[in-house]
Design a protein around this motif. Structure first.
Motif, mmCIF file in Angstrom:
data_model
loop_
_atom_site.group_PDB
_atom_site.id
_atom_site.type_symbol
_atom_site.label_atom_id
_atom_site.label_comp_id
_atom_site.label_asym_id
_atom_site.label_seq_id
_atom_site.Cartn_x
_atom_site.Cartn_y
_atom_site.Cartn_z
ATOM 1 N N LEU A 124 0.827 -1.209 0.000
ATOM 2 C CA LEU A 124 0.000 0.000 0.000
ATOM 3 C C LEU A 124 0.857 1.252 0.000
ATOM 4 N N GLY A 125 1.919 1.259 0.798
ATOM 5 C CA GLY A 125 2.812 2.411 0.838
ATOM 6 C C GLY A 125 3.462 2.673 -0.504
ATOM 7 N N CYS A 127 2.245 1.917 -3.460
ATOM 8 C CA CYS A 127 1.211 2.467 -4.354
ATOM 9 C C CYS A 127 0.970 3.947 -4.055
ATOM 10 N N CYS A 128 0.860 4.289 -2.782
ATOM 11 C CA CYS A 128 0.568 5.678 -2.405
ATOM 12 C C CYS A 128 1.722 6.605 -2.743
ATOM 13 N N THR A 130 3.617 6.266 -5.270
ATOM 14 C CA THR A 130 3.532 6.454 -6.714
ATOM 15 C C THR A 130 2.393 7.386 -7.095
ATOM 16 N N ILE A 131 1.246 7.227 -6.438
ATOM 17 C CA ILE A 131 0.071 8.035 -6.784
ATOM 18 C C ILE A 131 0.224 9.470 -6.301
ATOM 19 N N PHE A 132 0.623 9.628 -5.042
ATOM 20 C CA PHE A 132 0.741 10.956 -4.445
ATOM 21 C C PHE A 132 2.200 11.397 -4.513
ATOM 22 N N SER A 136 1.856 16.356 -6.090
ATOM 23 C CA SER A 136 0.430 16.045 -6.056
ATOM 24 C C SER A 136 -0.332 17.113 -5.282
ATOM 25 N N ALA A 142 2.688 14.773 2.473
ATOM 26 C CA ALA A 142 1.925 13.529 2.359
ATOM 27 C C ALA A 142 2.748 12.477 1.625
ATOM 28 N N HIS A 143 3.458 12.890 0.587
ATOM 29 C CA HIS A 143 4.341 11.966 -0.140
ATOM 30 C C HIS A 143 5.386 11.394 0.811
ATOM 31 N N PHE A 146 3.838 8.790 3.180
ATOM 32 C CA PHE A 146 3.630 7.476 2.571
ATOM 33 C C PHE A 146 4.956 6.745 2.393
ATOM 34 N N TRP A 150 5.882 3.054 3.878
ATOM 35 C CA TRP A 150 6.557 1.977 3.152
ATOM 36 C C TRP A 150 7.783 1.510 3.922
#
Length: 283
Positions: A124-125, A127-128, A130-132, A136, A142-143, A146, A150
């Motif tokens: 999950l970490g 993915c987050c 990568t997304i945020f 972002s 926030a990046h 996350f 991870w």
């Protein structure tokens, strides 16, 4: 028209079954993310040479950095960003299979639950992160949060795996397992030490405008990616010594009502392939 004629057959004609080789899963889980990350970093020096030459520290616009941080190589600059996303798409299905099933080699209990939770949070970490990205809408902090998620989940996975192998005496039954157990301890110690170095060097680089500290931070970032991949490669290669892969078999549900005794009995289960963990999927 004869070749287009569909002959009636019983349904289902057979129980749907597939086999997932462990070697391919290891590649997609351990090696693909690290290799892709290093490819993105390396190609940045060629394709984004002008951006690197003008890249400066966020708090020190007059200080130029000779190295790009991972967050920019895989999350902002193109086409590396798209290459990383494709690699992540290929990585996640295999990661989900192993995350769900590898902990089941241990007996039910707190250790297995911790292993499953930590492995899930690590995925999950990733993915987050990568997304945020750093640019972002929720911002850099926030990046960074996350990324910490991870990191903590990775340390959690490493620690619980080492502890479980010690607790059940797995390392005492095979000299090779004992050697690999110590290798995992060394990888975990290096991962922790380099991560601490990165967490210290980054604020120093921003507050003191130190290019040396920022270079150390970037090198530490590159290193933790490789150490994470190395740990999972060692552990899953050990797993592959016992199991050839995963057999996914659908299970036919009973017909009728179980409460009034009208349910038809289940078909006989297929024998699993030698050396395969069985994942049963009801439909």
């Amino acid at each position: 028209m004869g070749i287009l004629t569909i002959q009636p057959v019983p349904f289902p004609a057979r129980v749907p079954t597939s086999f997932l080789p462990i070697g391919w899963l290891i590649f997609f889980v351990a090696y693909l993310p690290a290799l892709t990350c290093y490819f993105c970093i390396g190609s940045t020096f060629i394709m984004q040479r002008d951006l690197i030459s003008n890249y400066s520290l966020s708090n020190c616009p007059h200080v130029k950095s000779p190295l790009p941080p991972i967050s920019y190589s895989i999350g902002k600059w193109e086409p590396q960003k798209h290459v990383w996303i494709i690699a992540l798409i290929l990585h996640l299905p295999s990661r989900l299979v192993l995350t769900r099933n590898v902990p089941q080699i241990y007996l039910p209990g707190l250790g297995r639950n911790i292993f499953f939770t930590a492995a899930t949070l690590e995925a999950l970490g990733l993915c987050c992160v990568t997304i945020f990205t750093v640019d972002s809408i929720i911002g850099f902090h926030a990046h960074a949060a996350f990324f910490v998620l991870w990191w903590v989940a990775t340390m959690w996975c490493m620690g619980i795996i080492i502890h479980l192998q010690r607790l059940i005496g797995q390392k005492d039954n095979d000299p090779h397992t004992m050697r690999m157990w110590w290798v995992k301890i060394y990888i975990m110690a290096a991962f922790f030490s380099i991560s601490v170095c990165a967490s210290i060097s980054y604020p120093i680089s921003q507050n003191a405008c130190s290019i040396i500290a920022f270079t150390i931070f970037c090198l530490c970032e590159y290193s933790v990616v490789g150490l994470n991949a190395a740990f999972w490669a060692v552990y899953l290669t050990e797993f592959a010594r016992e199991f050839d892969g995963f057999q996914v078999t659908a299970v036919i549900l009973p017909k009728g009502n179980l409460s009034d005794g009208t349910a038809t009995p289940l078909e006989e289960e297929q024998e699993p392939l030698p050396g395969a963990l069985v994942v049963k999927v009801a439909y």
